[in-house]
Scaffold this motif. Structure first.
Motif, PDB file in Angstrom:
ATOM      1  N   UNK A   1       0.829  -1.203   0.000  1.00 59.89           N
ATOM      2  CA  UNK A   1       0.000   0.000   0.000  1.00 59.89           C
ATOM      3  C   UNK A   1       0.867   1.257   0.000  1.00 59.89           C
ATOM      4  N   UNK A   2       1.973   1.240   0.742  1.00 63.74           N
ATOM      5  CA  UNK A   2       2.864   2.398   0.781  1.00 63.74           C
ATOM      6  C   UNK A   2       3.398   2.727  -0.622  1.00 63.74           C
ATOM      7  N   UNK A   3       3.840   1.712  -1.338  1.00 61.94           N
ATOM      8  CA  UNK A   3       4.360   1.946  -2.688  1.00 61.94           C
ATOM      9  C   UNK A   3       3.253   2.419  -3.635  1.00 61.94           C
ATOM     10  N   UNK A   4       2.059   1.869  -3.481  1.00 70.54           N
ATOM     11  CA  UNK A   4       0.929   2.287  -4.322  1.00 70.54           C
ATOM     12  C   UNK A   4       0.588   3.760  -4.063  1.00 70.54           C
ATOM     13  N   UNK A   5       0.499   4.135  -2.802  1.00 71.75           N
ATOM     14  CA  UNK A   5       0.186   5.528  -2.459  1.00 71.75           C
ATOM     15  C   UNK A   5       1.273   6.458  -2.985  1.00 71.75           C
ATOM     16  N   UNK A   6       2.527   6.054  -2.839  1.00 68.65           N
ATOM     17  CA  UNK A   6       3.636   6.882  -3.309  1.00 68.65           C
ATOM     18  C   UNK A   6       3.591   7.066  -4.825  1.00 68.65           C
ATOM     19  N   UNK A   7       3.389   5.973  -5.562  1.00 64.72           N
ATOM     20  CA  UNK A   7       3.331   6.064  -7.028  1.00 64.72           C
ATOM     21  C   UNK A   7       2.222   7.009  -7.474  1.00 64.72           C
ATOM     22  N   UNK A   8       1.074   6.871  -6.824  1.00 69.43           N
ATOM     23  CA  UNK A   8      -0.076   7.677  -7.223  1.00 69.43           C
ATOM     24  C   UNK A   8       0.141   9.149  -6.887  1.00 69.43           C
ATOM     25  N   UNK A   9       0.694   9.428  -5.707  1.00 69.85           N
ATOM     26  CA  UNK A   9       0.944  10.818  -5.324  1.00 69.85           C
ATOM     27  C   UNK A   9       1.960  11.475  -6.254  1.00 69.85           C
ATOM     28  N   UNK A  10       3.008  10.735  -6.626  1.00 64.79           N
ATOM     29  CA  UNK A  10       4.005  11.284  -7.545  1.00 64.79           C
ATOM     30  C   UNK A  10       3.367  11.564  -8.905  1.00 64.79           C
ATOM     31  N   UNK A  11       2.582  10.650  -9.391  1.00 61.87           N
ATOM     32  CA  UNK A  11       1.917  10.814 -10.686  1.00 61.87           C
ATOM     33  C   UNK A  11       1.001  12.043 -10.700  1.00 61.87           C
ATOM     34  N   UNK A  12       0.301  12.286  -9.586  1.00 61.39           N
ATOM     35  CA  UNK A  12      -0.666  13.391  -9.516  1.00 61.39           C
ATOM     36  C   UNK A  12      -0.057  14.676  -8.948  1.00 61.39           C
ATOM     37  N   UNK A  13       1.204  14.611  -8.518  1.00 61.12           N
ATOM     38  CA  UNK A  13       1.854  15.802  -7.965  1.00 61.12           C
ATOM     39  C   UNK A  13       1.345  16.194  -6.592  1.00 61.12           C
ATOM     40  N   UNK A  14       0.952  15.217  -5.778  1.00 59.31           N
ATOM     41  CA  UNK A  14       0.428  15.485  -4.441  1.00 59.31           C
ATOM     42  C   UNK A  14       1.512  15.233  -3.384  1.00 59.31           C
ATOM     43  N   UNK A  15       1.669  16.125  -2.417  1.00 62.77           N
ATOM     44  CA  UNK A  15       2.608  15.855  -1.317  1.00 62.77           C
ATOM     45  C   UNK A  15       2.144  14.651  -0.494  1.00 62.77           C
ATOM     46  N   UNK A  16       3.096  13.823  -0.090  1.00 61.74           N
ATOM     47  CA  UNK A  16       2.799  12.635   0.703  1.00 61.74           C
ATOM     48  C   UNK A  16       3.531  12.742   2.043  1.00 61.74           C
ATOM     49  N   UNK A  17       2.784  12.689   3.119  1.00 60.16           N
ATOM     50  CA  UNK A  17       3.367  12.686   4.456  1.00 60.16           C
ATOM     51  C   UNK A  17       3.259  11.263   4.982  1.00 60.16           C
ATOM     52  N   UNK A  18       4.410  10.643   5.203  1.00 59.77           N
ATOM     53  CA  UNK A  18       4.422   9.223   5.549  1.00 59.77           C
ATOM     54  C   UNK A  18       5.059   9.018   6.912  1.00 59.77           C
ATOM     55  N   UNK A  19       4.453   8.157   7.716  1.00 60.28           N
ATOM     56  CA  UNK A  19       4.980   7.817   9.031  1.00 60.28           C
ATOM     57  C   UNK A  19       5.093   6.307   9.177  1.00 60.28           C
ATOM     58  N   UNK A  20       5.952   5.881  10.082  1.00 63.87           N
ATOM     59  CA  UNK A  20       6.130   4.443  10.330  1.00 63.87           C
ATOM     60  C   UNK A  20       6.522   4.226  11.784  1.00 63.87           C
ATOM     61  N   UNK A  21       6.226   3.025  12.288  1.00 70.20           N
ATOM     62  CA  UNK A  21       6.472   2.691  13.694  1.00 70.20           C
ATOM     63  C   UNK A  21       7.110   1.319  13.812  1.00 70.20           C
ATOM     64  N   UNK A  22       7.883   1.153  14.868  1.00 68.86           N
ATOM     65  CA  UNK A  22       8.379  -0.174  15.224  1.00 68.86           C
ATOM     66  C   UNK A  22       8.821  -0.148  16.680  1.00 68.86           C
ATOM     67  N   UNK A  23       8.122  -0.895  17.506  1.00 65.20           N
ATOM     68  CA  UNK A  23       8.451  -1.040  18.925  1.00 65.20           C
ATOM     69  C   UNK A  23       8.517   0.323  19.637  1.00 65.20           C
ATOM     70  N   UNK A  24       9.718   0.885  19.825  1.00 66.29           N
ATOM     71  CA  UNK A  24       9.870   2.160  20.533  1.00 66.29           C
ATOM     72  C   UNK A  24      10.261   3.304  19.595  1.00 66.29           C
TER      73      UNK A  24
END
Length: 346
Positions: free
Chosen positions: A226-249
């Protein structure tokens, strides 16, 4: 002068006894006033009429001036009352109702946001992909900040195990679709925003059509497809993408925006890690408040991008270590050979 006042009172009283409208009674009094004033201006000083009504016209001019001031004052009070009690729905020309101005006052007094920035927030459309750990605080703070239209994409339902960190959902929402649970909480927090729930998984077939309607996308999902899909689509449409990720602490976030010379997500993470190298929260665990920290930061970055405030995390990766209370930033650069954004000029 007392005689004229007595006569005015008699005229007003007779009108009241006859059931004449108040406007008609006051009209009779005004006619009497102008008749007396005209007599003072036309008749000689020795006239019995002038002698009986105060001799000098200056006194009557003063009375008329005071009456005009009182009438203007009453009219101004009535106008102010009408505005104070005017329904908010009637104030369609104003960008904000009085309730909204009071709600967003702490934003409006900020030099970097002000009234213009708050208006930009109200006009903005933000799509949040994922209503889980990161989406929960981001959605609540976007709604509280007054972002006018907020979309939510998620195909999952609220589970008891989510409630340790997904603060937008409540115990009574277990079994309910996350998008509807989140919408309920957001509308309860701020009824002035429009919430659009999309209870489905984002797919290659509908991603572009959905993201195209929004200005900014926040990605809080926990799978790389899903992350790669959202990124591809945002780049294609010229939309800024704010991405976050988590792991343990530990958590991280960045603003991926190739149209502003920032890298895209795939510039930094060219391919998904091998199985077992990046376990999900359900496998590796996550400290409950950490998604609140990173999700709130994502909302802050969205507000900054929309309002044009400060320096959004374009070309920077913010990493927060909750276990040791440390944060650091890493500079990021675009890859000329990136298959997603390599051909895009800033």
């Amino acid at each position: 002068m007392l005689f004229v006042l007595f006569l005015a009172a008699v005229l007003y009283g007779i009108g009241a006894l006859m059931g004449a409208p108040k406007r008609a009674r006051w009209t009779m009094v005004v006619i009497l006033y102008f008749a007396v004033l005209l007599a003072h201006l036309v008749l000689p000083e020795t006239s019995p009429v002038r002698l009986a009504t105060g001799q000098s016209p200056a006194l009557w001019l003063m009375v008329g001036g005071v009456a005009i001031i009182v009438l203007i004052y009453r009219a101004a009070l009535n106008w102010l009352r009408a505005r104070a009690y005017q329904p908010e729905d009637a104030m369609t020309d104003a960008p904000f109702s009085d309730t909204e101005l009071n709600r967003y006052a702490r934003h409006i007094v900020l030099r970097e946001i002000g009234g213009l920035g708050q208006k930009k927030l109200k006009d903005a459309k933000v799509l949040v992909v994922g209503a889980g750990g990161l989406g929960s605080p981001a959605l609540l703070y976007l709604a509280a900040a007054g972002v006018g239209t907020i979309g939510i994409v998620d195909d999952d339902e609220v589970d008891n195990s989510n409630l340790q960190r997904q603060v937008i959902h409540q115990d009574r929402s277990i079994g309910k679709a996350k998008v509807f649970s989140a919408m309920e909480a957001m509308q309860a927090q701020n009824p002035h925003v429009v919430v659009k729930p999309y209870h489905r998984r984002l797919t290659e077939q509908d991603a572009a059509a959905l993201i195209e309607d929004f200005d900014i996308v926040l990605d809080g999902t926990d799978n790389f497809d899903t992350r790669y899909l959202v990124n591809r689509t945002c780049v294609k449409l010229g939309k800024p993408l704010i991405s976050g990720a988590l792991s343990q602490w530990e958590g991280q976030l960045s603003v991926f925006d190739p149209t502003n010379d920032a890298p895209c997500y795939q510039c930094i993470f060219p391919e998904a890690p091998a199985d077992g190298l990046a376990p999900s929260c359900s496998e590796a665990g996550v400290i409950g408040p950490l998604p609140g920290v990173i999700g709130s930061m994502m909302a802050v970055e969205a507000v900054k991008v929309i309002a044009g405030a400060g320096a959004p995390l374009r070309g920077e990766l913010m990493i927060y270590d909750a276990l040791y209370g440390e944060s650091r930033k890493i500079a990021l650069k675009r890859r000329a050979d990136c298959p997603i954004c390599g051909s895009i000029s800033s």
